[in-house]
Design a protein around this motif. Sequence first.
Motif, mmCIF file in Angstrom:
data_model
loop_
_atom_site.group_PDB
_atom_site.id
_atom_site.type_symbol
_atom_site.label_atom_id
_atom_site.label_comp_id
_atom_site.label_asym_id
_atom_site.label_seq_id
_atom_site.Cartn_x
_atom_site.Cartn_y
_atom_site.Cartn_z
ATOM 1 N N MET A 278 0.853 -1.184 0.000
ATOM 2 C CA MET A 278 0.000 0.000 0.000
ATOM 3 C C MET A 278 0.886 1.231 0.000
ATOM 4 O O MET A 278 1.546 1.538 0.966
ATOM 5 C CB MET A 278 -0.858 -0.037 1.258
ATOM 6 N N THR B 144 1.544 5.060 0.057
ATOM 7 C CA THR B 144 0.876 6.312 0.408
ATOM 8 C C THR B 144 1.393 7.433 -0.479
ATOM 9 O O THR B 144 2.368 7.290 -1.199
ATOM 10 C CB THR B 144 1.137 6.677 1.868
ATOM 11 N N LYS B 145 0.687 8.613 -0.376
ATOM 12 C CA LYS B 145 1.004 9.700 -1.291
ATOM 13 C C LYS B 145 2.409 10.240 -1.030
ATOM 14 O O LYS B 145 3.146 10.522 -1.967
ATOM 15 C CB LYS B 145 -0.036 10.808 -1.089
ATOM 16 N N THR B 146 2.801 10.370 0.254
ATOM 17 C CA THR B 146 4.143 10.887 0.541
ATOM 18 C C THR B 146 5.195 9.923 0.027
ATOM 19 O O THR B 146 6.209 10.334 -0.531
ATOM 20 C CB THR B 146 4.357 11.070 2.051
ATOM 21 N N GLN C 202 16.056 11.825 -9.499
ATOM 22 C CA GLN C 202 17.428 12.110 -9.088
ATOM 23 C C GLN C 202 18.378 11.054 -9.640
ATOM 24 O O GLN C 202 19.441 11.353 -10.163
ATOM 25 C CB GLN C 202 17.484 12.113 -7.562
ATOM 26 N N GLY D 204 23.061 11.242 -6.914
ATOM 27 C CA GLY D 204 23.358 10.072 -6.085
ATOM 28 C C GLY D 204 22.088 9.409 -5.609
ATOM 29 O O GLY D 204 21.032 9.532 -6.226
ATOM 30 N N GLY D 205 22.181 8.679 -4.513
ATOM 31 C CA GLY D 205 20.992 8.113 -3.878
ATOM 32 C C GLY D 205 20.488 6.847 -4.522
ATOM 33 O O GLY D 205 19.309 6.535 -4.411
ATOM 34 N N GLU E 275 19.453 4.270 -1.834
ATOM 35 C CA GLU E 275 18.190 4.615 -1.182
ATOM 36 C C GLU E 275 17.014 4.276 -2.074
ATOM 37 O O GLU E 275 15.986 3.776 -1.611
ATOM 38 C CB GLU E 275 18.162 6.112 -0.883
ATOM 39 N N ALA F 203 31.218 -1.660 -0.217
ATOM 40 C CA ALA F 203 30.702 -0.660 0.715
ATOM 41 C C ALA F 203 29.332 -1.030 1.233
ATOM 42 O O ALA F 203 28.880 -0.502 2.232
ATOM 43 C CB ALA F 203 30.641 0.711 0.030
ATOM 44 N N ASN G 98 29.570 7.295 1.654
ATOM 45 C CA ASN G 98 30.184 6.686 0.478
ATOM 46 C C ASN G 98 30.318 7.746 -0.607
ATOM 47 O O ASN G 98 30.162 8.930 -0.352
ATOM 48 C CB ASN G 98 29.347 5.498 0.008
ATOM 49 N N ASP H 196 28.442 8.595 -2.885
ATOM 50 C CA ASP H 196 27.239 9.357 -3.221
ATOM 51 C C ASP H 196 27.233 10.679 -2.477
ATOM 52 O O ASP H 196 27.719 10.757 -1.356
ATOM 53 C CB ASP H 196 25.983 8.588 -2.781
ATOM 54 N N ARG H 197 26.646 11.672 -3.095
ATOM 55 C CA ARG H 197 26.527 12.951 -2.409
ATOM 56 C C ARG H 197 25.558 12.821 -1.262
ATOM 57 O O ARG H 197 24.588 12.067 -1.337
ATOM 58 C CB ARG H 197 26.025 14.013 -3.382
ATOM 59 N N SER I 144 22.492 13.184 0.701
ATOM 60 C CA SER I 144 21.184 13.598 0.191
ATOM 61 C C SER I 144 20.392 14.297 1.289
ATOM 62 O O SER I 144 20.831 14.393 2.417
ATOM 63 C CB SER I 144 20.434 12.385 -0.316
ATOM 64 N N ASN I 145 19.228 14.761 0.913
ATOM 65 C CA ASN I 145 18.399 15.499 1.871
ATOM 66 C C ASN I 145 18.026 14.651 3.070
ATOM 67 O O ASN I 145 17.897 15.136 4.178
ATOM 68 C CB ASN I 145 17.113 15.946 1.181
ATOM 69 N N PHE I 146 17.875 13.315 2.834
ATOM 70 C CA PHE I 146 17.383 12.464 3.916
ATOM 71 C C PHE I 146 18.395 12.366 5.034
ATOM 72 O O PHE I 146 18.052 12.389 6.209
ATOM 73 C CB PHE I 146 17.047 11.082 3.374
ATOM 74 N N ASP J 107 -1.858 13.193 3.383
ATOM 75 C CA ASP J 107 -0.955 12.642 2.377
ATOM 76 C C ASP J 107 -0.145 11.473 2.904
ATOM 77 O O ASP J 107 0.298 10.626 2.141
ATOM 78 C CB ASP J 107 0.008 13.734 1.894
ATOM 79 N N GLU J 108 0.052 11.422 4.247
ATOM 80 C CA GLU J 108 0.852 10.324 4.779
ATOM 81 C C GLU J 108 0.095 9.025 4.813
ATOM 82 O O GLU J 108 0.663 7.953 4.709
ATOM 83 C CB GLU J 108 1.246 10.641 6.221
ATOM 84 N N ASN J 109 -1.238 9.122 5.023
ATOM 85 C CA ASN J 109 -2.005 7.893 5.233
ATOM 86 C C ASN J 109 -2.802 7.478 4.026
ATOM 87 O O ASN J 109 -3.368 6.408 4.006
ATOM 88 C CB ASN J 109 -3.002 8.093 6.387
#
Lengths: 303, 148
Positions: free
Chosen positions: A1, A3-5, A16, A22-23, A26, A58, B27, B29-30, B32-34, B117-119
Amino acid sequence: MVTKTEETQLNQLENQVENGGGGVWEYLSLVRKLKVRRSEIVLKHGLSILNDPGKRSALGPDEWTLYEQVAIAAMDCQSLNVAQNCIKVLKKKFPDSKRVGKLEALLLEAKGMWEEAEKAYTSLLEDNPLDQVIHKRKVAMAKAQGKPSLAIEHLNKYLEVFMADHDAWRELAEIYVSLQMYKQAAFCYEELILTQPTLPLYHLAYADVLYTIGGLENLIAARKYYAATIDLTGGKSTRALLGICLCGSAIAQLSKGRNKEDKDMAAPELQSLAATALEREYKQKAPAKLNLLSSALRSLKIS
Amino acid sequence: MPFLLTPLIVVFYSNSILGGEISQRENSDRESNFEKKRKRELLKMNLGFVVGVFGILILSHAAYSTIQYRGLLKIMEEEFSRPPMNVVLELIIGVALCLWAALTLPGKFLSIHPDSDENRAVSLPDNSEFMIFNHRGRLFPPQIDMKF
């Protein structure tokens, strides 16, 4: 499921990754967590990580999960050599693993060698007769060979044992819909709504099936479920709004020659409310198509 | 009070350890925002912890002062109506600090609206356990190099 976020996060990461930022790891972890099917991108970028020994070391112990993910993505994109190589590496590391055995049988399936895959799955089932994933693969094989009735038979037997498996119920409903056996599909969706009543997507699918079956009672029930979907999503489901308008006009058409009490079933206020909400949403998101929508709604109301 | 300095020392030490850990795990990779968000959250949690410890210390100090005040009143044989004004002020400050710490320490609160938006479920998971490879994409293999 999803979700929107999570969806916006996934799209952002995808942009990206595709544009050279990068990323990658993730993105791959998010795809694994949400269980979405993005095989080409996973294959391309997963291979770039695996081919680079620095990046590979890594990762640490997650390297093997990445091998598995890239193997399945390669099978989906029909790069069978890549998949074969990944499975060889995994087999060297984990020689007696059932998980690797399942991957090998999956590769046989992807190559189209159905009997060998069948034999592999039966031998895996002997060791572990209650393995859910293998039962589901047998259903998928029957579906891939173009034998939906056999798939339905297997899936029914599976669901007698594992009644709480939502994905299996959904798969069964979709197979029934593809065979136009709508009453059975409606039954499957009812089971899904019973177990997860807060998920509006099931209400929406059930309402679609009811609307397809037709007949006055089914149309009234379909309208109720479209209304439930709108309630659960806070009015953000365009499909449900359109569904209410269509149901309203279909009910009005069916109950044309009836007496007064049946005519009250038409509920014109609900239809006009849905129409205004739709026009507002189109004005916001797709103003070029607003004229098309307004003329379509007007023709619905006239007929 | 010198023992108030110990939480500060703990915070600075843990921050330096965290900083070292994150710079080792970076590593090629740059960043990131997270990762930046996660670092900010950790710092905020540390600050909340320190503020919470301060708040509890101030409250316990106010309680000790009130007990001392009551003892004093018992000696002077007077009624105990309410603690003196500075203790009340200390109480209010302690409650405010503890409140702020209690709201900051757990981190991000989750939303309860089903249509936020989260749910909100936008799509169901593609049944990858029933995935078949016999689709039309079979005829279009991508042009990438082989492995090894």
